[in-house]
Enzyme design. Structure first.
Site, PDB file in Angstrom:
ATOM      1  N   CYS A 187      -1.953 -19.482 -53.865  1.00 35.37           N
ATOM      2  CA  CYS A 187      -2.211 -18.017 -54.109  1.00 35.37           C
ATOM      3  C   CYS A 187      -1.033 -17.306 -53.190  1.00 35.37           C
ATOM      4  CB  CYS A 187      -3.491 -17.973 -52.937  1.00 35.37           C
ATOM      5  SG  CYS A 187      -5.001 -18.548 -53.752  1.00 35.37           S
TER       6      CYS A 187
ATOM      7  N   ARG B  12       4.858 -18.871 -57.262  1.00 37.57           N
ATOM      8  CA  ARG B  12       4.068 -19.925 -56.687  1.00 37.57           C
ATOM      9  C   ARG B  12       2.886 -20.466 -57.553  1.00 37.57           C
ATOM     10  NH1 ARG B  12       3.833 -18.513 -50.617  1.00 37.57           N
ATOM     11  NH2 ARG B  12       1.762 -19.218 -50.809  1.00 37.57           N
TER      12      ARG B  12
ATOM     13  N   TRP C  39      -4.666 -18.443 -57.309  1.00 38.93           N
ATOM     14  CA  TRP C  39      -4.605 -19.641 -57.769  1.00 38.93           C
ATOM     15  C   TRP C  39      -6.221 -20.306 -57.494  1.00 38.93           C
ATOM     16  CZ3 TRP C  39      -4.571 -25.037 -57.647  1.00 38.93           C
ATOM     17  CH2 TRP C  39      -4.024 -25.812 -58.849  1.00 38.93           C
TER      18      TRP C  39
ATOM     19  N   ASN D 285      -5.839 -16.615 -48.592  1.00 43.43           N
ATOM     20  CA  ASN D 285      -5.169 -18.086 -49.247  1.00 43.43           C
ATOM     21  C   ASN D 285      -5.654 -19.059 -48.351  1.00 43.43           C
ATOM     22  OD1 ASN D 285      -3.291 -16.279 -50.666  1.00 43.43           O
ATOM     23  ND2 ASN D 285      -1.506 -16.775 -49.399  1.00 43.43           N
ATOM     24  N   GLY D 286      -6.062 -20.139 -48.854  1.00 41.68           N
ATOM     25  CA  GLY D 286      -6.563 -21.377 -48.256  1.00 41.68           C
ATOM     26  C   GLY D 286      -7.997 -21.434 -48.742  1.00 41.68           C
TER      27      GLY D 286
ATOM     28  N   GLU E 287       4.173 -46.104 -61.536  1.00 38.73           N
ATOM     29  CA  GLU E 287       4.638 -44.712 -61.158  1.00 38.73           C
ATOM     30  C   GLU E 287       6.016 -44.307 -60.648  1.00 38.73           C
ATOM     31  OE1 GLU E 287       3.542 -41.893 -62.197  1.00 38.73           O
ATOM     32  OE2 GLU E 287       4.087 -40.470 -60.532  1.00 38.73           O
TER      33      GLU E 287
ATOM     34  N   LYS F 202       8.993 -42.093 -61.979  1.00 39.92           N
ATOM     35  CA  LYS F 202       9.442 -41.215 -61.528  1.00 39.92           C
ATOM     36  C   LYS F 202      11.084 -41.300 -61.772  1.00 39.92           C
ATOM     37  CE  LYS F 202       7.163 -38.859 -61.138  1.00 39.92           C
ATOM     38  NZ  LYS F 202       5.681 -38.795 -61.304  1.00 39.92           N
TER      39      LYS F 202
ATOM     40  N   GLU G 139      12.182 -40.374 -65.503  1.00 44.49           N
ATOM     41  CA  GLU G 139      12.153 -39.180 -66.062  1.00 44.49           C
ATOM     42  C   GLU G 139      13.154 -38.039 -65.635  1.00 44.49           C
ATOM     43  OE1 GLU G 139       8.339 -37.203 -65.633  1.00 44.49           O
ATOM     44  OE2 GLU G 139       7.880 -38.155 -63.736  1.00 44.49           O
TER      45      GLU G 139
ATOM     46  N   HIS H 282       7.646 -63.878 -67.026  1.00 49.65           N
ATOM     47  CA  HIS H 282       7.276 -63.975 -68.573  1.00 49.65           C
ATOM     48  C   HIS H 282       8.342 -63.194 -69.361  1.00 49.65           C
ATOM     49  CE1 HIS H 282       3.877 -66.436 -67.595  1.00 49.65           C
ATOM     50  NE2 HIS H 282       3.571 -65.428 -66.480  1.00 49.65           N
TER      51      HIS H 282
ATOM     52  N   LYS I 101       6.109 -29.666 -68.743  1.00 51.71           N
ATOM     53  CA  LYS I 101       5.294 -29.617 -67.481  1.00 51.71           C
ATOM     54  C   LYS I 101       3.751 -29.829 -68.027  1.00 51.71           C
ATOM     55  CE  LYS I 101       3.609 -29.788 -63.194  1.00 51.71           C
ATOM     56  NZ  LYS I 101       3.955 -31.407 -62.756  1.00 51.71           N
TER      57      LYS I 101
HETATM   58  O1  M6R Z   1      -1.213 -32.516 -66.759  1.00 57.87           O
HETATM   59  P1  M6R Z   1      -1.411 -34.041 -66.798  1.00 57.87           P
HETATM   60  O2  M6R Z   1      -1.885 -34.566 -65.742  1.00 57.87           O
HETATM   61  O3  M6R Z   1      -2.467 -34.185 -68.177  1.00 57.87           O
HETATM   62  O4  M6R Z   1      -0.082 -34.361 -67.498  1.00 57.87           O
HETATM   63  C1  M6R Z   1      -0.032 -35.708 -67.987  1.00 57.87           C
HETATM   64  C2  M6R Z   1       1.408 -36.196 -68.181  1.00 57.87           C
HETATM   65  O5  M6R Z   1       1.980 -35.533 -69.029  1.00 57.87           O
HETATM   66  C3  M6R Z   1       2.315 -36.194 -66.982  1.00 57.87           C
HETATM   67  O6  M6R Z   1       1.618 -36.943 -65.574  1.00 57.87           O
HETATM   68  C4  M6R Z   1       3.668 -36.471 -67.098  1.00 57.87           C
HETATM   69  O7  M6R Z   1       3.554 -38.018 -67.144  1.00 57.87           O
HETATM   70  C5  M6R Z   1       4.636 -36.439 -65.844  1.00 57.87           C
HETATM   71  N1  M6R Z   1       5.687 -35.629 -65.945  1.00 57.87           N
HETATM   72  C6  M6R Z   1       4.898 -37.130 -64.857  1.00 57.87           C
HETATM   73  O8  M6R Z   1       5.786 -36.996 -63.815  1.00 57.87           O
END
Ligand code: M6R
Length: 611
Positions: A2, A27, A74, A100-101, A484, A488, A491, A507, A606
Site C-alpha cells: 500500500c 509499489r 494492496w 498501511n500495515g 531454488e 535464481k 534466470e 550418478h 513476472k
Molecule cells: O506466481 P507464481 O508463484 O505462480 O509463479 C510461478 C513461477 O512462474 C515463478 O516462481 C518463476 O519461476 C519465478 N521467476 C522464479 O523466480
C-alpha cells in the site's frame, strides 16, 4: 504494498493527492482512493483499479479542498473491490483514515464494536481502527487524543493518516512498523509512505520513527510519541532521485526485496502463532480443517519457485504431520489424468495467483472431487478465488521477476500449516510445538544477520561471475534449496546451473566437475551433515571449487571448502528459510557483475498467464 499520501496547505488538494498516488504506483496496488474535507464534510472517492480510473472519476466530481488524504491499496484483508479500498470512514461519517500495515487484533476490536451496535461496511482490518478512533472521539472531541487512545489498543503494524470534518485544519499521522515521512514546505505540509510521493513539492522531510504521532496544521507541525511525550526529530534534505527512492535506496527491486525478508517473514506469521499452545492458527483454513486433518494424501501443485517451496512443504508435512504428500509441476498434473478422490487435498502455491498452469491444475483437481486450497500472495487473484479455501502469504507485491521474498513467505505458511497439523494429529508435542513457535519467531533476526554478509557474498560473486556452469547440491530440506539457488542464478545471470540432491551427483553430474566448476553445497549441521561432508570430499577429489553454506564453527567443512558462508542454526524444517538467503544474494551479485538486467531478465515474465 500500500501507499499513502496526505496534504494540508493552501493549494487544491486533489491534484496533489492524485499525483502523489501516481508516484506510488510502482509499489503495486489494486485500488485507490482519496478523501478531502469540503464545506464541513468528508468527501470520499475510491475504486478498484488504477489511479487513472480514480482520476477520471474525480474529474466528474470536482472537489474544492485544501486538505486531504489518498491511498493505493494492496489487499491483505478483504477482496480488492470498491468497498474495501481506502480511505475508510467511521460510522458517523466524521473521520476518514488511510492505513498501511496490518491490524492483528482487528477481529476482536470489530466484534466488540459490533456488539455496541456499530455497523461495519467493509471486510478490512483497517475499518476496525477508524471505528475505534470514532468511539474515543465521541468522548474526547479531540482527534489527536482519540487516535492516540485507539493506537494504544492496537496490535500490529501501521502507517496512518487521519482527518476529521470536526477539525478541518488538522491532519494526524502515526507510524508503527510502516514507514512514514513528513514533507515540510512554506505553509504546507505533507505525509507519505515514501518520499517519492512528495519529493516534487519539497525535499525537506522528517522520517517518523516507530511510535511517533504527528499533528500537521497549516501553521506548523508537532511530533510526539503515542504516549504523548515530545520527541527529538531531525529535518533532513532529500538528495536522491525518484528512482532511487522507489527502490528504497537499493540498486534493484530484487535486492530491495531480498532485504525486506526479515519484515515479510514476520508479516507472514503475524497473528498466526499461538505460542502458549505451541501451534498455529490459519483463519483461511477454518472451514477445511477436518478435510486437512483427515486427508488421505496431500498433493502440492505449483510452478517454478513456488514448486520448490512445495517440495520443502512435502518434507515438512510428511515428517511432522505424517500425511503422505506428493509435489507436482502444475503443467504436468493438469494433463496426466491424475487419480484423485474426495479424501485428497490439493494445495496450489502461487505468488501471483494467476499462473495459467496452476490455475488449470486447480480446475482439474476440483473436477475430480478433491478439496483444493491455495497459498497465494496476491489477494483476490484468480487462484485465491477459485480454490475452496486458502492462506495469504502477506509478502507484499514482488516486483523483481526473480522470486525471493515470496518464496520465504510461502515457506513460512507451509511451516505454520505443518505446525498446526502436527499438533492436531498428535505428532508434535506441546513442548516441541512451543520450541518450533519460538524458532519461527526468531527467523527474522537470523535472516537479518545473514543479510549483513552481503559484502562478503559480493566478493565471492566477483571471483566466480565468469563461470559458465554451476552446480548446487543439498540434501533433505536443503535439496529444494539447491534447486531454488540454481534457478535464481540461471534466470538472472544466464549461467547454466543445476540443482541436485548431493548424493545423486555421483550418478551423472559428477562427470561435469573440474577446476572451473563452482559447486555450491548447502551443508547445515543436520542429521545428514556427515553424508554431505562425504559428497564435498567427492567434489574436492575432482578439483571442483566448493562454496559451502554452513552453520557457525564448522571446522571440517571450513578445511574442505574454498569459500564458506555461515548461517545461524535453526530446527531442520526451517533451515531453508536461512540457507536460501545467501544464495539469493549470490545470484544477485553475480548477475550485477555480468551486467544483466536483474529485475527484468530476458524472456521472462513476472506472471505467466499463458500455457
Ligand atoms: O506466481 P507464481 O508463484 O505462480 O509463479 C510461478 C513461477 O512462474 C515463478 O516462481 C518463476 O519461476 C519465478 N521467476 C522464479 O523466480
Amino acid at each position: 504494498m500500500c501507499g499513502l499520501v496526505g496534504y494540508i496547505g493552501d493549494r487544491e488538494a486533489t491534484p496533489i493527492l492524485l499525483n502523489g498516488l501516481k508516484r506510488l504506483e510502482y509499489r503495486g496496488y489494486d485500488s485507490a482512493g482519496i478523501a478531502v474535507l469540503q464545506n464541513g464534510n468528508i468527501d470520499v472517492l475510491k475504486r478498484a483499479g488504477k489511479v487513472n480510473d480514480l482520476e477520471t472519476l474525480s474529474a466528474l466530481h470536482p472537489f474544492a479542498s485544501t486538505v486531504g488524504i489518498g491511498h493505493t491499496r494492496w489487499a491483505t484483508h478483504g477482496e480488492p473491490n470498491d468497498q474495501n479500498a481506502h480511505p475508510h470512514v467511521d460510522h458517523t461519517g466524521t473521520i476518514a483514515l488511510i492505513h498501511n500495515g496490518i491490524i492483528e487484533n482487528y477481529s476482536a476490536i470489530r466484534r466488540r464494536l459490533e456488539r455496541d451496535g456499530i455497523e461495519f461496511k467493509t471486510d478490512t482490518d483497517t475499518e476496525s481502527l477508524v471505528q475505534l478512533i470514532s468511539t474515543f472521539y465521541d468522548i474526547t472531541g479531540n482527534l489527536e487524543q482519540s487516535v492516540r487512545l485507539a493506537l494504544k489498543e492496537v496490535d500490529g503494524t501501521y502507517g496512518i493518516a487521519v482527518i476529521s470534518s470536526r477539525e478541518p485544519g488538522k491532519l494526524i499521522a502515526a507510524r508503527m512498523g510502516s514507514p512514514l515521512v513528513l514533507g515540510i514546505n512554506d505553509g504546507e505540509y505533507f505525509v507519505a509512505s515514501d518520499a517519492s510521493a512528495i519529493v516534487h513539492h519539497t525535499r525537506q522531510v522528517i522520517f517518523l520513527e516507530d511510535g511517533n504521532i504527528a499533528t500537521l496544521t497549516r501553521d506548523g507541525y508537532e511530533v510526539k510519541t503515542i504516549g504523548d511525550e515530545a520527541v527529538e526529530h531531525k529535518i533532513e534534505q532529500i538528495t536522491f532521485d525518484i528512482e532511487q527512492i522507489e527502490k528504497g535506496g537499493y540498486d534493484h527491486f530484487m535486492l530491495k526485496e531480498i532485504h525486506e525478508q526479515p519484515q515479510t517473514i514476520m508479516d507472514s506469521m503475524r497473528g498466526r502463532i499461538l505460542k502458549d499452545k505451541g501451534t498455529a492458527k490459519l483463519g483461511g483454513l477454518r472451514d477445511v480443517v477436518s478435510a486437512l486433518e483427515g486427508a488421505r494424501r496431500i498433493i502440492i501443485t505449483a510452478c517454478g519457485t513456488s514448486w520448490h517451496a512445495g517440495l520443502v512443504g512435502e518434507y515438512m508435512l510428511e515428517q511432522y504431520a505424517r500425511i503422505p504428500v506428493e509435489v507436482e509441476y502444475a503443467s504436468e498434473f493438469r494433463y496426466r489424468s491424475p487419480v484423485l478422490t474426495e479424501n485428497d487435498v490439493v494445495i496450489a502455491i502461487s505468488q501471483s495467483g494467476e499462473t495459467a498452469d496452476t490455475l488449470a491444475a486447480i480446475r482439474e483437481a476440483k473436477l475430480r472431487g478433491a478439496t483444493v486450497l491455495g497459498i497465494c500472495n496476491v489477494v483476490g487473484s484468480s487462484i485465491a478465488r477459485e480454490t475452496h479455501a486458502g492462506v495469504y502469504t502477506h509478502a507484499g507485491p514482488e516486483i523483481g521477476v526473480a522470486s525471493t521474498k515470496a518464496f520465504t513467505s510461502q515457506l513460512v505458511v507451509l511451516s505454520l500449516l505443518t505446525l498446526m497439523l502436527g499438533r492436531t494429529r498428535g505428532f508434535i508435542s506441546l513442548d516441541e510445538g512451543r520450541k518450533f513457535a519460538d524458532e519461527l519467531l526468531s527467523i527474522p533476526d537470523k535472516v537479518r544477520e545473514i543479510l549483513e554478509k552481503a559484502d562478503e557474498i559480493r566478493e565471492l560473486a566477483r571471483q566466480i561471475h565468469t563461470a559458465n556452469n554451476a552446480l548446487y547440491l543439498g540434501r533433505g530440506y536443503n535439496f529444494p534449496t539447491a534447486l531454488e539457488g540454481a534457478l535464481k542464478l540461471k534466470e538472472i545471470s544466464y549461467i547454466h546451473a543445476e540443482g541436485y540432491p548431493a548424493a545423486e551427483m555421483k550418478h551423472g553430474p559428477i562427470a561435469l566437475i573440474d577446476e572451473n566448476m563452482p559447486v555450491v553445497v548447502i551443508a547445515p549441521q543436520d542429521r545428514i551433515h556427515e553424508k554431505v561432508i562425504s559428497n564435498i570430499q567427492e567434489v574436492r577429489a575432482r578439483k571442483g571449487k566448493v562454496i559451502a553454506i554452513v552453520n557457525r564453527d564448522d571446522s571440517t567443512i571450513e578445511e574442505l571448502a574454498q569459500f564458506v558462508i555461515e548461517v545461524p542454526t535453526t530446527v531442520d524444517f526451517l533451515s531453508p528459510l536461512l540457507t536460501i538467503i545467501p544464495l539469493q544474494l549470490l545470484a544477485y551479485s553475480i548477475a550485477v557483475f555480468r551486467d544483466c538486467n536483474v529485475d527484468q531478465p530476458r524472456n521472462l515474465a513476472k506472471s505467466v498467464t499463458v500455457e
